[in-house]
Design a protein around this motif. Structure first.
Motif, PDB file in Angstrom:
ATOM      1  N   VAL A 287     -11.740   2.488   7.925  1.00 27.51           N
ATOM      2  CA  VAL A 287     -11.875   1.199   7.231  1.00 27.51           C
ATOM      3  C   VAL A 287     -13.353   0.851   7.181  1.00 27.51           C
ATOM      4  O   VAL A 287     -13.962   0.572   8.217  1.00 27.51           O
ATOM      5  CB  VAL A 287     -11.087   0.086   7.947  1.00 27.51           C
ATOM      6  CG1 VAL A 287     -11.231  -1.235   7.195  1.00 27.51           C
ATOM      7  CG2 VAL A 287      -9.621   0.457   8.062  1.00 27.51           C
TER       8      VAL A 287
ATOM      9  N   GLN B 201     -17.489  -4.458   5.548  1.00 31.30           N
ATOM     10  CA  GLN B 201     -17.919  -5.117   4.324  1.00 31.30           C
ATOM     11  C   GLN B 201     -18.267  -6.569   4.597  1.00 31.30           C
ATOM     12  O   GLN B 201     -17.843  -7.149   5.595  1.00 31.30           O
ATOM     13  CB  GLN B 201     -16.840  -5.036   3.242  1.00 31.30           C
ATOM     14  CG  GLN B 201     -15.530  -5.731   3.591  1.00 31.30           C
ATOM     15  CD  GLN B 201     -14.557  -5.754   2.417  1.00 31.30           C
ATOM     16  OE1 GLN B 201     -14.856  -6.297   1.352  1.00 31.30           O
ATOM     17  NE2 GLN B 201     -13.391  -5.156   2.609  1.00 31.30           N
TER      18      GLN B 201
ATOM     19  N   GLN C   9     -10.815  -7.066  -1.065  1.00 32.30           N
ATOM     20  CA  GLN C   9      -9.825  -6.065  -0.670  1.00 32.30           C
ATOM     21  C   GLN C   9     -10.232  -5.425   0.649  1.00 32.30           C
ATOM     22  O   GLN C   9     -11.406  -5.138   0.867  1.00 32.30           O
ATOM     23  CB  GLN C   9      -9.703  -4.965  -1.733  1.00 32.30           C
ATOM     24  CG  GLN C   9      -9.134  -5.424  -3.066  1.00 32.30           C
ATOM     25  CD  GLN C   9      -9.076  -4.289  -4.068  1.00 32.30           C
ATOM     26  OE1 GLN C   9      -9.860  -3.341  -4.011  1.00 32.30           O
ATOM     27  NE2 GLN C   9      -8.134  -4.370  -5.001  1.00 32.30           N
TER      28      GLN C   9
ATOM     29  N   GLN D 190     -10.118  -2.090   2.438  1.00 30.01           N
ATOM     30  CA  GLN D 190      -9.940  -0.694   2.041  1.00 30.01           C
ATOM     31  C   GLN D 190      -9.585   0.146   3.267  1.00 30.01           C
ATOM     32  O   GLN D 190     -10.269   0.083   4.286  1.00 30.01           O
ATOM     33  CB  GLN D 190     -11.231  -0.164   1.405  1.00 30.01           C
ATOM     34  CG  GLN D 190     -11.628  -0.911   0.146  1.00 30.01           C
ATOM     35  CD  GLN D 190     -13.010  -0.483  -0.350  1.00 30.01           C
ATOM     36  OE1 GLN D 190     -13.963  -0.457   0.410  1.00 30.01           O
ATOM     37  NE2 GLN D 190     -13.079  -0.152  -1.616  1.00 30.01           N
TER      38      GLN D 190
ATOM     39  N   ASN E 189      -8.941   4.039   4.146  1.00 31.59           N
ATOM     40  CA  ASN E 189      -9.188   5.322   3.505  1.00 31.59           C
ATOM     41  C   ASN E 189      -8.763   6.508   4.352  1.00 31.59           C
ATOM     42  O   ASN E 189      -8.802   6.471   5.585  1.00 31.59           O
ATOM     43  CB  ASN E 189     -10.683   5.459   3.188  1.00 31.59           C
ATOM     44  CG  ASN E 189     -11.169   4.382   2.237  1.00 31.59           C
ATOM     45  OD1 ASN E 189     -10.411   3.893   1.397  1.00 31.59           O
ATOM     46  ND2 ASN E 189     -12.427   4.003   2.362  1.00 31.59           N
TER      47      ASN E 189
ATOM     48  N   SER F 152      -5.132   6.949   0.729  1.00 39.18           N
ATOM     49  CA  SER F 152      -5.985   5.768   0.851  1.00 39.18           C
ATOM     50  C   SER F 152      -5.283   4.574   0.211  1.00 39.18           C
ATOM     51  O   SER F 152      -4.506   4.727  -0.747  1.00 39.18           O
ATOM     52  CB  SER F 152      -7.334   6.012   0.170  1.00 39.18           C
ATOM     53  OG  SER F 152      -8.035   7.075   0.809  1.00 39.18           O
TER      54      SER F 152
ATOM     55  N   VAL G 257      -5.409  -0.028  -0.525  1.00 36.95           N
ATOM     56  CA  VAL G 257      -6.148  -1.288  -0.554  1.00 36.95           C
ATOM     57  C   VAL G 257      -5.187  -2.423  -0.272  1.00 36.95           C
ATOM     58  O   VAL G 257      -4.014  -2.380  -0.675  1.00 36.95           O
ATOM     59  CB  VAL G 257      -6.865  -1.518  -1.904  1.00 36.95           C
ATOM     60  CG1 VAL G 257      -7.935  -0.475  -2.128  1.00 36.95           C
ATOM     61  CG2 VAL G 257      -5.866  -1.539  -3.059  1.00 36.95           C
TER      62      VAL G 257
ATOM     63  N   PRO H 117      -5.012  -6.314  -1.026  1.00 35.30           N
ATOM     64  CA  PRO H 117      -5.650  -7.441  -1.712  1.00 35.30           C
ATOM     65  C   PRO H 117      -5.553  -8.718  -0.897  1.00 35.30           C
ATOM     66  O   PRO H 117      -4.485  -9.060  -0.391  1.00 35.30           O
ATOM     67  CB  PRO H 117      -4.861  -7.545  -3.019  1.00 35.30           C
ATOM     68  CG  PRO H 117      -3.527  -6.936  -2.723  1.00 35.30           C
ATOM     69  CD  PRO H 117      -3.770  -5.874  -1.692  1.00 35.30           C
TER      70      PRO H 117
END
Length: 308
Positions: A176, A179, A204, A206, A208, A276, A278, A280
């Motif tokens: 992850v 961000q 979002q 993410q 992965n 992967s 996402v 929201p």
């Protein structure tokens, strides 16, 4: 002249690569006095599970242990590797390399002992990583006695706890990326009363490169600074905040406050595929006090991944 206030939501989503929190759905336990089989199913965990990480839990209520709302444990015998000599160690190795077990009564771990402990909440049996190489395999006992604990309680109730199930090590975990999400500037007049929200920003999470093989992958949102009681989804103010009476609320895509400190199943993950994903989400300013002062608002949370 209208006063504006710049508020910046700085959320860093971090997944410690070796952090595992696993919760196992279990069958109904036997009635009081009957021997107990804990787990009894396939448990997939990261091969690099760190020492001390709990990977599975099994619970036994007082009703299941002694047929009442409370029980008093008089004696515990604990057997490393499911047989042989007993031990007073609170952590027992299992026959599966890399996996140990622990018995907790009222949150306290016990090896062979005479606890004299009365409990009204469930006894917990854990499986945890122990730092050995995780080679996987079937939980079983040695010496033809595959039970790890015997427990005696007031009233003459006594039973054994067996550990069963298959441990499957998986190479790799999801990742992850961190961000930062910046909310727009918002007039304090838009937050006119406690509970008012404004300045919504979509983002979002993410997740992965989840490997194949896990039975379930979950994630937990953990506010840095702790969960605020009776304030769902709200993050404590982080360092560098200059505003007061205003915080950040994290929400799902529909605007419902996010669930914190609880593992949530990652929708879309399939054991045979991995992949992967996402999630929201959105975040907003929220008025939390009758007196509020403009300024910068910051909050943060960590995303922990768990595997089963």
């Amino acid at each position: 002249m209208k006063t504006t206030a710049e508020r910046i939501f700085s959320a860093r989503f971090i997944v410690p690569q070796l952090c595992v929190i696993a919760f196992i759905a279990l069958a109904v336990s036997p009635p009081a006095k009957a021997d107990v089989t804990a787990f009894g199913q396939e448990i997939s965990i990261p091969r690099n599970t760190v020492n001390g990480t709990v990977v599975a839990r099994h619970y036994m209520t007082p009703q299941e242990v002694c047929g009442g709302s409370s029980c008093r444990v008089t004696q515990v015998f604990a057997y490393p590797d499911g047989g042989g000599s007993s031990s007073n160690s609170t952590v027992l190795t299992t026959n599966v390399s890399g996996i140990s077990t622990r018995l907790l009564i009222n949150g306290r771990a016990y090896g062979s002992s005479y606890p004299g402990e009365t409990f009204t909440r469930p006894i917990e049996v854990q499986l945890l990583g122990d730092g050995r190489e995780n080679k996987g395999g079937s939980l079983a006992g040695v010496h033809g006695s595959p039970y790890y604990y015997t427990i005696s309680t007031v009233g003459g109730f006594a039973f054994r706890i067996y550990l069963k199930g298959t441990i499957t090590p998986i190479d790799g975990t999801c990742s992850v990326p961190s961000q930062t999400v910046t909310l727009p500037k918002t007039l304090i007049q838009r937050l006119e009363r406690v509970g008012s929200t404004a300045g919504t920003k979509s983002f979002q999470i993410q997740i992965n490169n989840c490997p194949k093989g896990y039975n379930r992958v979950g994630y937990t949102l953990d506010p840095i600074g702790g969960v605020i009681v009776n304030s769902p989804g709200v993050l404590p103010l982080a360092g560098g905040s200059t505003a007061s009476g205003i915080k950040i609320r994290v929400e799902n895509a529909q605007g419902t406050p996010a669930t914190m400190a609880t593992s949530i199943t990652l929708d879309g993950y399939r054991k045979a595929e991995g992949g992967s994903f996402v999630i929201p989400m959105q975040a907003s300013y929220i008025r939390t006090d009758t007196v509020a002062k403009p300024g910068t608002v910051k909050g943060a949370m960590t995303v922990f991944m768990d595997y089963r």
